[in-house]
Design a protein around this motif. Structure first.
Motif, PDB file in Angstrom:
ATOM      1  N   LEU A   7       0.821  -1.220   0.000  1.00 45.35           N
ATOM      2  CA  LEU A   7       0.000   0.000   0.000  1.00 45.35           C
ATOM      3  C   LEU A   7       0.849   1.261   0.000  1.00 45.35           C
ATOM      4  N   GLN A   8       2.050   1.178   0.579  1.00 44.03           N
ATOM      5  CA  GLN A   8       2.939   2.342   0.546  1.00 44.03           C
ATOM      6  C   GLN A   8       3.295   2.700  -0.898  1.00 44.03           C
ATOM      7  N   LYS A   9       3.530   1.693  -1.730  1.00 42.17           N
ATOM      8  CA  LYS A   9       3.831   1.948  -3.141  1.00 42.17           C
ATOM      9  C   LYS A   9       2.625   2.550  -3.862  1.00 42.17           C
ATOM     10  N   VAL A  10       1.427   2.060  -3.529  1.00 40.52           N
ATOM     11  CA  VAL A  10       0.212   2.575  -4.162  1.00 40.52           C
ATOM     12  C   VAL A  10       0.035   4.058  -3.842  1.00 40.52           C
ATOM     13  N   VAL A  11       0.173   4.408  -2.579  1.00 40.46           N
ATOM     14  CA  VAL A  11      -0.028   5.792  -2.168  1.00 40.46           C
ATOM     15  C   VAL A  11       1.049   6.696  -2.780  1.00 40.46           C
ATOM     16  N   GLN A  12       2.277   6.211  -2.838  1.00 41.74           N
ATOM     17  CA  GLN A  12       3.340   6.994  -3.472  1.00 41.74           C
ATOM     18  C   GLN A  12       3.019   7.253  -4.944  1.00 41.74           C
ATOM     19  N   ALA A  13       2.559   6.210  -5.650  1.00 40.04           N
ATOM     20  CA  ALA A  13       2.246   6.365  -7.073  1.00 40.04           C
ATOM     21  C   ALA A  13       1.100   7.343  -7.277  1.00 40.04           C
ATOM     22  N   ALA A  14       0.058   7.204  -6.478  1.00 41.25           N
ATOM     23  CA  ALA A  14      -1.078   8.113  -6.581  1.00 41.25           C
ATOM     24  C   ALA A  14      -0.673   9.550  -6.249  1.00 41.25           C
ATOM     25  N   GLY A  15       0.330   9.678  -5.397  1.00 39.49           N
ATOM     26  CA  GLY A  15       0.811  11.001  -5.015  1.00 39.49           C
ATOM     27  C   GLY A  15       1.472  11.776  -6.126  1.00 39.49           C
ATOM     28  N   ARG A  16       1.726  11.119  -7.265  1.00 35.25           N
ATOM     29  CA  ARG A  16       2.292  11.848  -8.408  1.00 35.25           C
ATOM     30  C   ARG A  16       1.262  12.792  -9.027  1.00 35.25           C
ATOM     31  N   VAL A  17      -0.033  12.563  -8.766  1.00 36.38           N
ATOM     32  CA  VAL A  17      -1.092  13.303  -9.465  1.00 36.38           C
ATOM     33  C   VAL A  17      -1.281  14.700  -8.884  1.00 36.38           C
ATOM     34  N   ILE A  18      -1.354  14.821  -7.572  1.00 38.13           N
ATOM     35  CA  ILE A  18      -1.592  16.116  -6.924  1.00 38.13           C
ATOM     36  C   ILE A  18      -0.286  16.594  -6.309  1.00 38.13           C
ATOM     37  N   ARG A  19       0.305  17.621  -6.912  1.00 37.01           N
ATOM     38  CA  ARG A  19       1.600  18.106  -6.453  1.00 37.01           C
ATOM     39  C   ARG A  19       1.529  19.494  -5.830  1.00 37.01           C
ATOM     40  N   THR A  20       0.506  20.272  -6.171  1.00 39.18           N
ATOM     41  CA  THR A  20       0.359  21.619  -5.625  1.00 39.18           C
ATOM     42  C   THR A  20      -1.089  21.823  -5.214  1.00 39.18           C
ATOM     43  N   THR A  21      -1.342  22.912  -4.500  1.00 42.01           N
ATOM     44  CA  THR A  21      -2.701  23.180  -4.021  1.00 42.01           C
ATOM     45  C   THR A  21      -3.637  23.596  -5.148  1.00 42.01           C
ATOM     46  N   SER A  22      -3.108  23.817  -6.327  1.00 41.26           N
ATOM     47  CA  SER A  22      -3.978  24.174  -7.463  1.00 41.26           C
ATOM     48  C   SER A  22      -4.201  22.997  -8.414  1.00 41.26           C
ATOM     49  N   ASP A  23      -3.542  21.872  -8.185  1.00 38.43           N
ATOM     50  CA  ASP A  23      -3.704  20.706  -9.057  1.00 38.43           C
ATOM     51  C   ASP A  23      -5.053  20.032  -8.831  1.00 38.43           C
ATOM     52  N   THR A  24      -5.589  19.430  -9.864  1.00 40.19           N
ATOM     53  CA  THR A  24      -6.746  18.541  -9.753  1.00 40.19           C
ATOM     54  C   THR A  24      -6.448  17.300 -10.582  1.00 40.19           C
ATOM     55  N   GLY A  25      -7.096  16.187 -10.216  1.00 40.36           N
ATOM     56  CA  GLY A  25      -6.824  14.970 -10.966  1.00 40.36           C
ATOM     57  C   GLY A  25      -7.707  13.818 -10.540  1.00 40.36           C
ATOM     58  N   THR A  26      -7.443  12.669 -11.137  1.00 46.53           N
ATOM     59  CA  THR A  26      -8.251  11.472 -10.927  1.00 46.53           C
ATOM     60  C   THR A  26      -7.338  10.272 -10.713  1.00 46.53           C
ATOM     61  N   VAL A  27      -7.711   9.433  -9.774  1.00 45.54           N
ATOM     62  CA  VAL A  27      -6.979   8.184  -9.532  1.00 45.54           C
ATOM     63  C   VAL A  27      -7.970   7.034  -9.565  1.00 45.54           C
ATOM     64  N   HIS A  28      -7.656   6.005 -10.344  1.00 48.12           N
ATOM     65  CA  HIS A  28      -8.443   4.779 -10.366  1.00 48.12           C
ATOM     66  C   HIS A  28      -7.653   3.682  -9.651  1.00 48.12           C
ATOM     67  N   LEU A  29      -8.207   3.185  -8.557  1.00 49.52           N
ATOM     68  CA  LEU A  29      -7.612   2.063  -7.827  1.00 49.52           C
ATOM     69  C   LEU A  29      -8.284   0.790  -8.336  1.00 49.52           C
ATOM     70  N   ILE A  30      -7.535  -0.011  -9.071  1.00 51.40           N
ATOM     71  CA  ILE A  30      -8.136  -1.111  -9.828  1.00 51.40           C
ATOM     72  C   ILE A  30      -7.881  -2.436  -9.124  1.00 51.40           C
ATOM     73  N   ASP A  31      -8.781  -2.839  -8.295  1.00 54.55           N
ATOM     74  CA  ASP A  31      -8.792  -4.155  -7.650  1.00 54.55           C
ATOM     75  C   ASP A  31      -9.925  -4.156  -6.631  1.00 54.55           C
ATOM     76  N   ASP A  32     -10.631  -5.263  -6.543  1.00 58.26           N
ATOM     77  CA  ASP A  32     -11.774  -5.322  -5.615  1.00 58.26           C
ATOM     78  C   ASP A  32     -11.337  -5.172  -4.165  1.00 58.26           C
ATOM     79  N   ARG A  33     -10.085  -5.515  -3.853  1.00 61.22           N
ATOM     80  CA  ARG A  33      -9.632  -5.445  -2.451  1.00 61.22           C
ATOM     81  C   ARG A  33      -9.512  -4.007  -1.952  1.00 61.22           C
ATOM     82  N   PHE A  34      -9.409  -3.031  -2.855  1.00 60.88           N
ATOM     83  CA  PHE A  34      -9.356  -1.642  -2.413  1.00 60.88           C
ATOM     84  C   PHE A  34     -10.635  -1.218  -1.697  1.00 60.88           C
TER      85      PHE A  34
END
Length: 770
Positions: free
Chosen positions: A726-753
């Protein structure tokens, strides 16, 4: 045993007194001639301690051990511990352990040893009003357990004259260092934050750092990306350096990018305080700092080792006048004075205020920064950036591998003098392979005969190098260092580690195997790291992903009383739309059937909002299949893939595709080069697809780790698979929002999420649908 290297005294004494250890004083004043590393292998720390114990145990009952001594010379306070004193013979002893033939010890090594015992001799004569003293260098051979005594007799007056001469050589430097320290601390006390205001969350991080220093405790800080963690951690500890008496700050990072951000942070702070005399040093790896990688480290081979200590004073004086000594700066000074850049930077650690380097410089087996800290009695603050990497990196530091195939090749090309030792290693190794029935087996104990054979081989290789200074063989040298590392770790083998043998390529009929790998595999770094934490006044580990804190605290061995802060994110849930694809399983047995729905999901998202996306998969095989299907079904979408082997230029080219006006999907492996440490703000990256929980592979090694984690912590699955994944997942998702003005979308693909226990490990600021 002695302490080494100068350290200023407590704050109220700093203006008038400068403390220097006996060894440091002598290294500064008495070292001359070539840099010469041929008198090897030196005993390990454990062997050295044991050797001292053997020697002193042979003495009479009235023999005095570890005698604390000190003396004054103007502003200098000289201190240390003499190894032993025999009052019946009026003999002061300096004990040195070694391997090999004593005759091959370089002359400048012997001169340094005599300088040390003479300084101790004066301090003892002064303390006990002795008119004269016998001085003895006692060389103890770890292999034969024999002592060689070199004895001289000196009057107290002669020893005093020698002591004063050495102090006189060091005095001007010490006075300059006192002045530097006083000016540095005066400016640090008045230091202001380098920006108009703190970013959201940055002040909270800085306050936690300062309080940890004030309490002399360790800190685990989870702080989101984008708040300026480098400046937010360095600034408060620079302020603390003056208030709490820090001698140095070590800023340690896992990657080159982290070290660059630390150096940039120092530059920002210095730009806002132009009068601040702050010396900053970047440590480069030997492989990158070495100017002559085809030559050995001694004067008969390398021109930059020839006369190194004769030219060092001028190089050192020039270097300390430079406030920023990054890799390029050190190299420029070193080459201007004809000395080795790598060993110059090692010398400059003693005089730097901020040292920036990789984790291994403080936390590794033979970590230079840690050993200097202990010898110097420095008061240090340690910052470890992107500390979610610490568990895996520390495991590697305290693990060792040896490949039988490599040994087989060496036996064919090695000099005749080394064949006997290498053949013995081969025989013991082959016997272990024959006894093992499985391709993988973990052992409860180390194979004693094989370890002994490896130790003998290392000694013979070291002796051969000393006898043949012009000889150089990169393959044998690599084997030599690998064996040294393996045998050193073998001395401390315990429940924190596993010894296993993996055999591949069985011979015909299941006979002799073609290859095997011995691995002394560390699982829990805590026992090794605890002395590192104990040596620091404060150690702060920080990252955007340090949850759950107990996982890191347990595995790393954080001290009792470690503080924990979870810095509130400056980001809002509205900035990131999180989707869970609960209808898809990415488990290994379901991967082929997951490809079509993943391609459809990605195509739908891209059609709704064209732009730049990253898609993460658990393996290159999975990535290639997913990318191939997506390209067939969505040929209008630009796709680029992370290759299995990627150089720096290819990595830069991959990232260059993410432009403000670009559109397309980059396919990458989770936990690889693009899962963390990259910054693509704004439209450069508007979304991510993560088609995996990131769980480590199910295999015999990880199952062994799970069993050990269960036995030690009672959380085998979580500590081995769930939390690292899960640490790797959160790190990867963290690439999307880098500043307070960024917006984005993350799809977590697996039923276990969708499971509550998994969702609980995701960042609190995310809005994850139920």
């Amino acid at each position: 045993m002695t302490q080494a290297s100068p350290r200023p005294m407590e704050a109220h004494e700093m203006a008038t007194k400068y403390t220097v250890a006996v060894r440091a004083l002598c290294e500064f004043t008495a070292k001359a001639g070539d840099l010469d590393l041929r008198f090897t292998p030196s005993p390990t720390a454990q062997e050295g301690i044991a050797g001292h114990g053997v020697v002193t145990s042979r003495r009479d009952d009235d023999y005095e051990r570890e005698i604390a001594l000190s003396g004054e010379f103007g502003p200098l306070h000289v201190r240390g511990r003499a190894d032993g004193y025999d009052p019946k013979r009026n003999q002061l002893e300096e004990i040195k352990t070694f391997r090999g033939e004593l005759e091959r010890m370089p002359g400048n090594h012997r001169a340094l040893h005599w300088a040390q015992v003479k300084v101790y001799g004066h301090l003892l004569c002064a303390a006990r009003a002795l008119p004269s003293l016998r001085l003895a260098l006692v060389y103890y051979d770890i292999g034969s357990q024999k002592e060689t005594h070199l004895v001289e007799e000196h009057s107290a007056a002669a020893l005093q004259a020698y002591f004063e001469a050495q102090c006189g050589l060091f005095l001007a430097w010490a006075e300059a260092e006192l002045a530097h320290r006083a000016a540095r601390d005066e400016q640090l006390q008045a230091l202001r934050f380098p920006h108009a205001d703190f970013r959201p969350g940055q002040r909270e991080l800085a306050e936690a750092m300062y309080k940890a220093s004030a309490r002399s405790c360790a800190l685990l800080a989870q702080a989101p990306t984008g708040i300026g963690k480098s400046v937010g951690s360095l600034f408060p500890l620079l302020k603390a350096a003056a208030a709490h008496g820090h001698d140095k700050i070590f800023f340690l990072a896992a990657k080159t990018s982290g070290r660059r951000m630390a150096l940039d942070a120092v530059e920002n702070i210095r730009a806002s305080a132009p009068l601040l005399p702050l010396r900053t040093l970047e440590l480069a790896a030997r492989s990158t700092a070495c100017e002559h990688p085809d030559k050995a480290c001694h004067g008969e081979s390398c021109p930059l080792a020839k006369g190194f200590y004769d030219r060092l004073p001028a190089a050192r004086a020039a270097a300390v006048r430079q406030p920023m000594l990054d890799r390029a700066g050190v190299r420029e000074v070193a080459l201007a004075h004809g000395v080795c850049p790598y060993y110059l930077q090692s010398e400059l650690v003693r005089w730097a205020d901020v040292v920036v380097g990789d984790y291994n410089y403080y936390f590794d087996v033979t970590a230079m920064l840690h050993s200097l800290t202990v010898m110097n009695d420095w008061r240090i603050a340690v910052l470890a950036d992107e500390a979610h990497n610490m568990v895996s990196r520390a495991r590697k530091m305290y693990s060792a591998e040896l490949e039988h195939a490599g040994l087989r090749l060496l036996r064919k090309t090695a000099p005749a003098a080394l064949k006997k030792a290498l053949d013995r290693v081969h025989r013991q190794w082959s016997a272990l392979e024959k006894e093992q029935q499985d391709d993988y087996h973990a052992y409860d104990a180390l194979p004693e005969k094989l370890v002994n054979a490896l130790q003998t081989a290392a000694t013979d290789i070291g002796d051969y190098m000393a006898e043949n200074p012009a000889w150089f063989d990169a393959d044998i040298l690599d084997f030599y260092f690998s064996v040294l590392h393996f045998t050193r770790l073998a001395e401390s083998f315990g429940d924190h580690s596993v010894f296993d043998v993996t055999i591949a390529n069985r011979g015909a009929g299941g006979g002799t195997r073609a290859d095997s790998v011995l691995c002394l595999r560390n699982i829990v770094p805590a026992p090794f790291l605890q002395p590192r934490f104990a040596a620091a006044r404060t150690t702060a580990l920080f990252s955007a992903t340090l949850s759950p804190w107990n996982y890191y605290s347990d595995t790393l061995g954080m001290p009792a009383g470690t503080a924990w802060v979870d810095v509130a994110s400056p980001f809002q849930a509205a900035q990131l739309t999180v989707h869970i694809a609960g209808h898809i399983s990415t488990r290994y047995q379901h991967r082929d059937r997951s490809l079509a729905p993943i391609a459809a999901l990605m195509g739908e998202q891209y059609q709704r909002q064209p732009g730049n996306y990253l898609a993460f998969f658990s393996s290159f095989d999975y990535l290639d299949k997913a990318a191939a299907l997506f390209e067939r079904e969505h040929p209008h979408v630009t796709v680029w893939r992370q290759p299995r082997r990627m150089g720096e230029a290819e990595r830069d080219a991959f990232l260059a595709r993410f432009t403000e006006t670009g559109q397309g999907i980059g396919f990458a492996v989770l936990g690889g080069a693009f899962g963390e440490g990259i910054d693509l703000p704004g439209a450069r990256l508007i979304g991510a697809f993560i088609a995996t929980l990131g769980l480590p592979q199910l295999n015999p090694v990880n199952e062994r780790i799970r069993e050990r984690m269960q036995a030690i912590f009672g959380a085998g699955y979580d500590y081995t698979y769930l939390y690292p994944g899960l640490q790797k997942v959160v790190q990867a998702a963290g690439r999307v929002i880098r500043t307070t003005s960024d917006t984005g979308t993350v799809h977590l693909i697996d039923d276990r999420f969708a499971r509550p226990d998994i969702r609980a490990l995701l960042p609190a600021w995310w809005h994850v649908p139920g």
